[in-house]
Write a protein that holds these residues in place. Structure first.
Motif, PDB file in Angstrom:
ATOM      1  N   LEU A 292       0.855  -1.177   0.000  1.00  0.00           N
ATOM      2  CA  LEU A 292       0.000   0.000   0.000  1.00  0.00           C
ATOM      3  C   LEU A 292       0.896   1.235   0.000  1.00  0.00           C
ATOM      4  O   LEU A 292       1.738   1.401   0.892  1.00  0.00           O
ATOM      5  CB  LEU A 292      -0.901  -0.001   1.238  1.00  0.00           C
ATOM      6  N   GLN A 353      -6.605   3.708   6.281  1.00  0.00           N
ATOM      7  CA  GLN A 353      -7.333   2.520   6.740  1.00  0.00           C
ATOM      8  C   GLN A 353      -8.504   2.190   5.818  1.00  0.00           C
ATOM      9  O   GLN A 353      -8.843   1.015   5.648  1.00  0.00           O
ATOM     10  CB  GLN A 353      -7.803   2.725   8.173  1.00  0.00           C
ATOM     11  N   LEU A 356      -6.987   0.121   3.277  1.00  0.00           N
ATOM     12  CA  LEU A 356      -6.769  -1.235   3.798  1.00  0.00           C
ATOM     13  C   LEU A 356      -8.074  -2.037   3.756  1.00  0.00           C
ATOM     14  O   LEU A 356      -8.080  -3.215   3.360  1.00  0.00           O
ATOM     15  CB  LEU A 356      -6.244  -1.164   5.229  1.00  0.00           C
ATOM     16  N   GLU A 360      -8.752  -5.423   1.569  1.00  0.00           N
ATOM     17  CA  GLU A 360      -9.193  -6.641   2.243  1.00  0.00           C
ATOM     18  C   GLU A 360     -10.479  -7.165   1.615  1.00  0.00           C
ATOM     19  O   GLU A 360     -10.633  -8.387   1.415  1.00  0.00           O
ATOM     20  CB  GLU A 360      -9.389  -6.351   3.725  1.00  0.00           C
ATOM     21  N   PRO A 366      -3.310  -6.522   2.520  1.00  0.00           N
ATOM     22  CA  PRO A 366      -2.091  -5.714   2.534  1.00  0.00           C
ATOM     23  C   PRO A 366      -1.090  -6.245   3.552  1.00  0.00           C
ATOM     24  O   PRO A 366      -1.473  -6.835   4.569  1.00  0.00           O
ATOM     25  CB  PRO A 366      -2.599  -4.330   2.932  1.00  0.00           C
ATOM     26  N   VAL A 369       3.311  -1.218   4.018  1.00  0.00           N
ATOM     27  CA  VAL A 369       2.917   0.145   3.692  1.00  0.00           C
ATOM     28  C   VAL A 369       4.182   0.936   3.396  1.00  0.00           C
ATOM     29  O   VAL A 369       5.181   0.828   4.107  1.00  0.00           O
ATOM     30  CB  VAL A 369       2.093   0.793   4.824  1.00  0.00           C
ATOM     31  N   ASP A 386      -2.893  -0.303  13.071  1.00  0.00           N
ATOM     32  CA  ASP A 386      -3.571  -1.354  12.306  1.00  0.00           C
ATOM     33  C   ASP A 386      -2.693  -2.599  12.206  1.00  0.00           C
ATOM     34  O   ASP A 386      -1.633  -2.590  11.571  1.00  0.00           O
ATOM     35  CB  ASP A 386      -3.922  -0.850  10.903  1.00  0.00           C
ATOM     36  N   ARG A 388      -3.104  -5.240  10.599  1.00  0.00           N
ATOM     37  CA  ARG A 388      -3.083  -5.950   9.323  1.00  0.00           C
ATOM     38  C   ARG A 388      -1.764  -5.739   8.583  1.00  0.00           C
ATOM     39  O   ARG A 388      -1.433  -6.497   7.668  1.00  0.00           O
ATOM     40  CB  ARG A 388      -4.243  -5.490   8.447  1.00  0.00           C
ATOM     41  N   LEU A 389      -1.014  -4.732   8.974  1.00  0.00           N
ATOM     42  CA  LEU A 389       0.250  -4.424   8.307  1.00  0.00           C
ATOM     43  C   LEU A 389       1.399  -5.135   9.007  1.00  0.00           C
ATOM     44  O   LEU A 389       1.526  -5.085  10.233  1.00  0.00           O
ATOM     45  CB  LEU A 389       0.492  -2.918   8.305  1.00  0.00           C
TER      46      LEU A 389
END
Length: 586
Positions: A292, A353, A356, A360, A366, A369, A386, A388-389
């Motif tokens: 990202l 976000q 993101l 998703e 992702p 970043v 976050d 998720r990173l």
């Protein structure tokens, strides 16, 4: 079709179409947001409106041949698109700077032409860009960036030898016929050209362009030239044919914007609170994990010097997907609620976000970043919030936090890199000679040193839990990241001011920093702030590729086989001839 060009199309009921031909490189990058607003102003009158990136610019594909002929072909294709597909009986072309020059030379069927500060010759354009490059493209010690032989880099945009040679042959005064019956020409030093076109039979209206410098020279804090654009709009729509009495035949909308080449495919999407982004992925199977990319400054999603577009396609060729998008207030995304720019403001994390969430939902989870300068600031803020990173690549991160109430514009306009570079330059005679000659005011140096001292003090106090933002120091946030397995790869050019902020906040030896961040800190010699040169971008590509590979290993995924070569065009789902045009409904 527009050949390899990516464009935005707004349909309208009127029978006059308007084509916007921007300029090239750095100047168009500065004007991008304002140019979008001009297109919206014209489209609001009901005229079908089309704007586009020339081949080799922005989100367009690289041209198969020379850049200038490809740009002329794209202008002619845009005129044909408006007449044949949008039902326009008349076409107005609005050109900015070199775009005005190219529009006048295109030989297209133009009814009205707006020329905003045109260059009478390509040589004049080259001379002005050469002067700009010495001011814009500088190393940390403020000396001009070395240029490649027979090439010219302006604001990280490269004009190659063939492009420079083709520019040298452009000459509006050599035209034997006028480009349009009616012409509006605004800008300095235009009367000679205006008289030439009058002699060729055109009705030419002239006037000043007082906001030219602001339009094409300030990429961070542009001001919309509202009065000038209102005059352009009024000229473009004056005496336009009224909409047909009977309902017009529906014009087929452009298919979803998809571009492809031998190793990548891209698709534009709208998502979140009025955001626009482009997913770039390998043509074939891929190994999972998406990069990202966050805007730096007010750069549109293509990036400074178009580097983000080029990086995305390079990553796709190596089997890695990426998503580049515009924050609110940047590029083609909506305005922020308060109209402010998204520079060093924590609430812009909501946009990151939203990207993101969009990825998703598209099953493009992702993992890394990437951000440069202010983009690195947002990337750091986002990875802290976050989970998720898995990793962040932060290039020339200026600061980790910004104190509320900071005058961001003043902070950014400080173009000097701080006393680190001044100290290094003080050991060289050239610095003292510039001070003695008055070229470099000593007061400016003292102010820069004072600002850096205050910045170090602020960074030091931010290491105290009670004084840090939210009571959580940078060191503690980084420790939390490492505990969850996330890593940060910090990349700096030697002498960049952000190095001081890194040391002040984390205060570690190189070995200690590597343990804290998960990666060694990379300091590159002889690079500018934006890593403009191809060799510098090659280093960044390798760093991002390695970060993705590490994230894949941590998740237990393996990259799949590289995609086979494919045709340049995307097949039309309807079965029609493959289309190269990328016209998005605006």
């Amino acid at each position: 079709m527009l050949g390899d060009a990516f464009g935005w199309f707004s349909p309208g009921a009127r029978r006059r179409g308007v084509l916007l031909c921007g300029t090239l490189g750095f100047e168009q990058w500065c004007a991008y947001r304002s140019w979008r607003e001009l297109a919206a102003m014209i489209a609001g009158t009901g005229c079908p409106t089309l704007r586009f990136d020339y081949p080799g610019q922005g989100d367009s594909r690289d041209p198969a041949g020379p850049e200038i002929p490809a740009a002329l072909d794209a202008i002619r294709a845009g005129i044909a698109y408006l007449r044949e597909r949008a039902g326009a009986e008349e076409v107005v072309v609005v050109g900015l700077r070199l775009g005005a020059t190219l529009a006048a030379l295109s030989g297209g069927d133009i009814d009205r032409l707006v020329m905003l500060a045109p260059f009478a010759t390509g040589k004049a354009y080259r001379r002005e860009m050469a002067m700009q490059s010495r001011l814009i493209d500088v190393m940390p010690d403020r000396t001009p960036m070395p240029q490649e032989p027979d090439s010219l880099m302006v604001g990280s945009f490269l004009l190659g030898p063939r492009t420079l040679a083709d520019l040298a042959r452009l000459d509006l005064a050599a035209a034997e016929r006028s480009p349009a019956p009616q012409i509006l020409m605004l800008g300095p030093k235009i009367e000679t050209l205006a008289e030439r076109y009058r002699a060729l039979g055109s009705v030419v209206e002239t006037g000043p362009l007082p906001d030219l410098t602001q339009l094409v020279s300030d990429p961070l804090f542009p001001r919309l030239p509202a009065e000038t654009f209102a005059r352009v709009r009024d000229f473009a729509v004056a005496q336009a044919p009224a909409p047909a009495a009977s309902p017009p035949v529906p014009v087929s909308a452009p298919s979803p914007c998809r571009l492809a080449d031998v190793a990548w495919q891209e698709e534009v999407s709208r998502f979140g609170p009025g955001l626009v982004g482009i997913l770039c992925r390998p043509l074939g199977a891929w190994g999972g994990g998406t990069v990202l990319v966050v805007n730096s400054g007010r750069n549109p999603r293509a990036g400074h010097g178009r580097q983000t577009t080029q990086l995305a396609r390079r990553l796709a060729a190596s089997g890695i997907a990426s998503f580049r998008f515009d924050l609110r207030g940047v590029g083609d995304s909506a305005e922020r609620p308060d109209g402010s720019p998204p520079l060093y403001t924590v609430d812009a994390v909501e946009d990151v976000q939203a990207a993101l969430n969009h990825l998703e939902a598209r099953q493009h989870t992702p993992c890394v970043v990437l951000g440069v300068c202010s983009g690195a600031f947002l990337a750091f803020q986002t990875i802290c919030r976050d989970e998720r990173l898995s990793a962040a690549v932060l290039v020339n991160l200026y600061c980790f936090d910004v104190e509320p109430g900071t005058d961001v514009e003043t902070m950014i306009r400080d173009s000097f890199r701080g006393e680190v570079s001044y100290a290094e330059r003080a050991r060289q005679g050239a610095l003292w000679r510039r001070i003695v000659s008055g070229e470099l005011p000593i007061g400016r140096i003292l102010r820069a040193v004072g600002r850096d001292a205050r910045a170090r003090l602020a960074a030091w106090t931010a290491r105290i839990p009670g004084l840090a933002p939210g009571g959580v120091t940078v060191a503690r946030r980084v420790a939390r990241l490492r505990r969850r397995g996330a890593r940060i790869h910090a990349v700096y050019g030697r002498g960049d001011r952000g190095i001081a902020a890194l040391a002040a906040n984390l205060g570690q030896s190189p070995e200690g920093l590597a343990r804290q961040l998960g990666y060694p800190v990379t300091v590159l010699d002889d690079v500018d702030h934006n890593l403009s040169r191809p060799a510098d971008q090659e280093r960044l590509f390798a760093i991002v590729r390695d970060a993705v590979a590490d994230a894949r290993r941590a998740r237990g995924t393996e990259p799949e086989a590289a995609p086979a070569a494919r045709a340049r065009d995307v097949p039309d789902p309807s079965g029609a001839r493959p289309a190269s045009v990328a016209a998005v409904r605006a």
